[in-house]
Write an enzyme that holds these catalytic residues in place. Sequence first.
Site, PDB file in Angstrom:
ATOM      1  N   LEU A 120       0.815  -1.212   0.000  1.00  0.00           N
ATOM      2  CA  LEU A 120       0.000   0.000   0.000  1.00  0.00           C
ATOM      3  C   LEU A 120       0.851   1.265   0.000  1.00  0.00           C
ATOM      4  O   LEU A 120       0.598   2.200  -0.756  1.00  0.00           O
ATOM      5  CB  LEU A 120      -0.932  -0.001   1.218  1.00  0.00           C
ATOM      6  CG  LEU A 120      -1.826   1.223   1.380  1.00  0.00           C
ATOM      7  CD1 LEU A 120      -2.829   1.305   0.231  1.00  0.00           C
ATOM      8  CD2 LEU A 120      -2.554   1.180   2.711  1.00  0.00           C
ATOM      9  N   ASN A 121       1.892   1.295   0.825  1.00  0.00           N
ATOM     10  CA  ASN A 121       2.679   2.513   1.001  1.00  0.00           C
ATOM     11  C   ASN A 121       3.853   2.656   0.040  1.00  0.00           C
ATOM     12  O   ASN A 121       4.267   3.784  -0.258  1.00  0.00           O
ATOM     13  CB  ASN A 121       3.174   2.604   2.441  1.00  0.00           C
ATOM     14  CG  ASN A 121       2.037   2.800   3.405  1.00  0.00           C
ATOM     15  OD1 ASN A 121       1.424   3.857   3.444  1.00  0.00           O
ATOM     16  ND2 ASN A 121       1.719   1.771   4.173  1.00  0.00           N
ATOM     17  N   TYR A 122       4.406   1.539  -0.437  1.00  0.00           N
ATOM     18  CA  TYR A 122       5.632   1.597  -1.242  1.00  0.00           C
ATOM     19  C   TYR A 122       5.575   0.760  -2.518  1.00  0.00           C
ATOM     20  O   TYR A 122       6.554   0.690  -3.243  1.00  0.00           O
ATOM     21  CB  TYR A 122       6.842   1.187  -0.392  1.00  0.00           C
ATOM     22  CG  TYR A 122       7.024   2.124   0.773  1.00  0.00           C
ATOM     23  CD1 TYR A 122       7.600   3.383   0.588  1.00  0.00           C
ATOM     24  CD2 TYR A 122       6.593   1.772   2.045  1.00  0.00           C
ATOM     25  CE1 TYR A 122       7.743   4.262   1.647  1.00  0.00           C
ATOM     26  CE2 TYR A 122       6.732   2.651   3.108  1.00  0.00           C
ATOM     27  CZ  TYR A 122       7.303   3.896   2.904  1.00  0.00           C
ATOM     28  OH  TYR A 122       7.437   4.771   3.957  1.00  0.00           O
TER      29      TYR A 122
END
Length: 169
Positions: free
Chosen positions: A104-106
């Site tokens: 999700l973040n990276y």
Amino acid sequence: MSFAIGVSLVSTMPGGMAAQASGGHGFSFAGFDGNPLPLSQFAGKPVLVVNTASECGYTGQYAGLEKLWQTYKDRGLVIVGVPSNDFGGQEPLKGEQIKNFCQLNYGVTFPLADRTAVSGSAAHGFYKWAREQGGQGAVPRWNFHTILLAPDGSISATFPSRVRPEARE
């Protein structure tokens, strides 16, 4: 990180057979999904083993690691993220939570282990072996310490946390 440090990105033996698993390739981690993540599946390839954490000042290095993976995976490079809670309790996540956070973040798509001890007497066997083979430079002192395995499974280089994946060294 540059791979002009003497590590061939593809190593095969005569006849195109990949080198046999040895050294660091002889270890297996528990994958984030609970299934084994044997490094032997990467024998004959260089492998960056990076202890990671989701709540660390270096967590942004996940993006650089993913970029490195996307750039070199077709030439044989493998990156294995090994989340650890050993330093400052900065990895509270486990299993699927780790994968979800990283994706999700990276946008992480490289292989991820489940949370693993990387230091002290409880360290995973890979990290104990790395200390024996590579000395103090192979011992993680914080999150995002990197060990580069050569295609034959030996330690080719180690990088402290401060060395970002896109750094020249």
